[in-house]
Design an enzyme around this catalytic site. Structure first.
Site, mmCIF file in Angstrom:
data_model
loop_
_atom_site.group_PDB
_atom_site.id
_atom_site.type_symbol
_atom_site.label_atom_id
_atom_site.label_comp_id
_atom_site.label_asym_id
_atom_site.label_seq_id
_atom_site.Cartn_x
_atom_site.Cartn_y
_atom_site.Cartn_z
ATOM 1 N N HIS A 130 0.886 -1.886 -0.417
ATOM 2 C CA HIS A 130 -0.500 -0.581 0.130
ATOM 3 C C HIS A 130 0.388 1.193 -0.009
ATOM 4 O O HIS A 130 0.401 2.519 0.294
ATOM 5 C CB HIS A 130 -1.078 0.369 1.269
ATOM 6 N N ASP A 190 -7.193 4.353 8.795
ATOM 7 C CA ASP A 190 -8.686 3.826 8.603
ATOM 8 C C ASP A 190 -8.774 3.031 7.986
ATOM 9 O O ASP A 190 -10.025 2.412 7.399
ATOM 10 C CB ASP A 190 -8.689 5.507 7.278
ATOM 11 N N GLU A 197 -11.515 12.971 13.615
ATOM 12 C CA GLU A 197 -11.061 13.698 12.127
ATOM 13 C C GLU A 197 -11.938 14.390 11.660
ATOM 14 O O GLU A 197 -13.403 14.601 11.987
ATOM 15 C CB GLU A 197 -11.255 12.298 11.530
#
Length: 545
Positions: A103, A175, A291
């Site tokens: 990622h 997340d 957030e």
């Protein structure tokens, strides 16, 4: 003598020596003899073209790295020890890069050299090999706290599912859960819980690490502490995490998920900063996750990140009296279970009363805890179904000091970005610096509170110039130039630089310590060369950056 390569196949490690001999014959470097112990080697080393192609790619889809000569699917930490020890002791040498779920966005887990080997820490082949030996043992600790020991390549979603069997869960998250434990711990690992618990690197008791010398060391605050602090947030420069002992807490059952909108940036940040100041208070007196994101065009508010809002009744920026055409969304959650379900409404109402959001823009939903944590994966599946996931991702993540966040808003959100289509979410939320351990390798702004600003954009082949990879990359550079010229001392999170001079600037006062740790734990610069911080000392690694 040039000999044909055998058909692509996965080779047992007893043939590891043969692999390197073949490679060096083909590359005409000459016969390289490597004394590699192969007894009790549990993993597999692959020359398969598909394995090599996969190891040369990442989520960013932008880095042009060399293809590795081979891919290791480790069956145990000892396999990694043998590989790194071989690289360290070899006269010609080769580099070693540990890859989790792939990622990274700028080739950080890839090899820029044609003589590199990639270790697939999270691959399915390695998992099949390791399942005979490596489970996820749960053990209680004194003081009614708990931990779980996990393989460094384990994905956080698997850690969550395992811990839930015991009614427990890790404290701090990212997340997106389909990331490897070792990968996030090598950066920091942040999400909306960080204001209270700190990043993931602040919630680790112990690590097993294979250093660049091929040593397998256990480290913690008390044992081999220099390695422990160096590896946490160390971008893979000092060792490969093969085991992590993670702090756990009692898992909530459900989540009250709330979003409210603001048309004034100063009010928005005032409320965010107030909420994170409640860290450490009893759960009934604070939110559990804080957030936010920026909405700079009409489309973003109902995109995959914002699908929380009702598509049948979309929110229009133009109807909310915005300043500069920008809206700000505060995203907060309250955890609860059967025992606290009757009081959650009252607790949420008391907290919301102290905020100054637009009254008509309160959106709430209740959902299981695991569904909230895994929310981005559901969005991923939707994007994959539309062929919008495997596209270039020119992400830019910045830590911005609190004292300059209003200047950043004016110059970037209302200036550089303007009303442009953003092709992805723009996150913004503050964190408390006292939740971060300054002994680790991570660098953050030198203020008590700093913000993450994450431009998580995708380059799309839509025919619109503003969504092309070149346009978005240029815009990222424009943002960095603006910060530099305005004297906003940002620090990149998930940093990417191409010269050591830039890396020295990034680390600032920490550079000398970073360099000292590198010389102690990876003196030949074998590990994580895709970060472009140090050049390998091997004479055969001559490719320039």
């Amino acid at each position: 003598v040039r000999r044909p390569i055998p058909p692509p196949t996965t080779m047992r490690t007893s043939k590891l020596l043969l692999m390197f001999v073949i490679y060096h014959l083909i590359s005409t470097v000459g016969l390289l003899m490597i004394n590699l112990p192969s007894e009790d080697f549990d993993g597999e080393i692959s020359l398969d073209a598909l394995d090599i192609e996969k190891a040369s790619l990442d989520f960013g889809g932008m880095a042009k790295s060399a293809k590795p000569v081979a891919v290791l699917h480790p069956g145990s930490a000892d396999d990694i020890v043998e590989l790194v020890k071989t690289a360290y002791s070899s006269g010609h040498g080769f580099t070693v890069s540990a890859r989790g779920h792939g990622h990274s966005t700028n080739g950080q887990a890839q090899t820029p050299y044609s003589n590199g080997v990639v270790i697939e820490m999270s691959g399915s082949k390695g998992s099949q090999l390791r399942k005979r030996k490596l489970a996820l043992p749960f053990l209680p600790m004194e003081g009614n706290s708990s931990y779980v020991d996990v393989w460094g390549g384990e994905l956080w979603i698997n850690v969550l599912n395992w811990a839930l069997h015991f009614g427990l869960a890790p404290k701090s998250w990212t997340d997106y859960l389909y990331l490897s434990v070792g990968g996030t711990l090598s950066n920091a690992g942040i999400s909306g819980q960080a204001f209270n618990y700190g990043p993931q690197i602040s919630n680790v008791y112990e690590l097993d690490v294979v250093t660049g010398k091929g040593e397998l060391l256990t480290c913690s605050e008390e044992k081999n502490s220099e390695l422990f602090h160096g590896v946490l947030g160390g971008l893979g420069q000092f060792g490969i995490i093969t085991r992590a002992r993670l702090a756990l807490e009692k898992a909530p059952q459900r989540v009250r998920w709330i979003r409210v909108l603001y048309n004034n940036f100063l009010t928005f940040t005032k409320d965010q900063e107030h909420l994170i100041s409640l860290h450490g208070r009893p759960p009934s007196k604070r939110f559990d996750y804080i957030e936010g994101f920026v909405i700079v065009d009409e489309g973003l508010i109902n995109n995959w990140r914002s699908s929380f809002f009702s598509p049948s009744n979309p929110v229009k920026i133009s109807s909310l009296n915005t300043t500069g055409g920008v809206l700000y969304c505060l995203e907060i959650t309250k955890n609860f279970d059967d025992r606290t379900a009757n009081s959650v409404d009252q607790e949420v109402e008391a907290l919301l009363k102290k905020l100054d959001f637009i009254p008509s823009t309160v959106f709430t939903t209740d959902l299981p805890y695991v569904d909230f944590l895994d929310r981005v994966h559901k969005a991923e599946l939707k994007l994959r179904s539309k062929d919008l996931w495997d596209v270039p991702h020119p992400w830019l993540n910045l830590f911005v000091p609190k004292s300059r966040i209003a200047d950043f808003d004016k110059g970037v959100f209302k200036g550089i970005l303007g009303h442009n289509k953003t092709s992805g979410p723009i996150l913004i939320y503050p964190m408390n610096k006292n939740k971060w351990d300054n002994q680790t390798s991570v660098v953050t702004p030198d203020e008590d509170v700093f913000y993450l600003v994450a431009l998580l954009r995708s380059a799309l082949d839509s025919g619109e110039e503003m969504q092309t990879l070149q346009y978005l990359n240029n815009q990222n550079q424009q943002i960095l130039r603006f910060c530099h010229e305005a004297g906003i001392k940002v620090k990149q999170y998930l940093p990417s630089y191409n010269s050591q001079k830039e890396w020295k600037g990034h680390y600032g006062d920490k550079w000398e310590l970073f360099l000292k740790r590198k010389m102690e734990f990876d003196p030949k610069h074998i590990l994580a060369t895709g970060q472009h911080i140090f050049r390998p000392s091997s004479s055969s690694s001559t490719q320039s950056w």
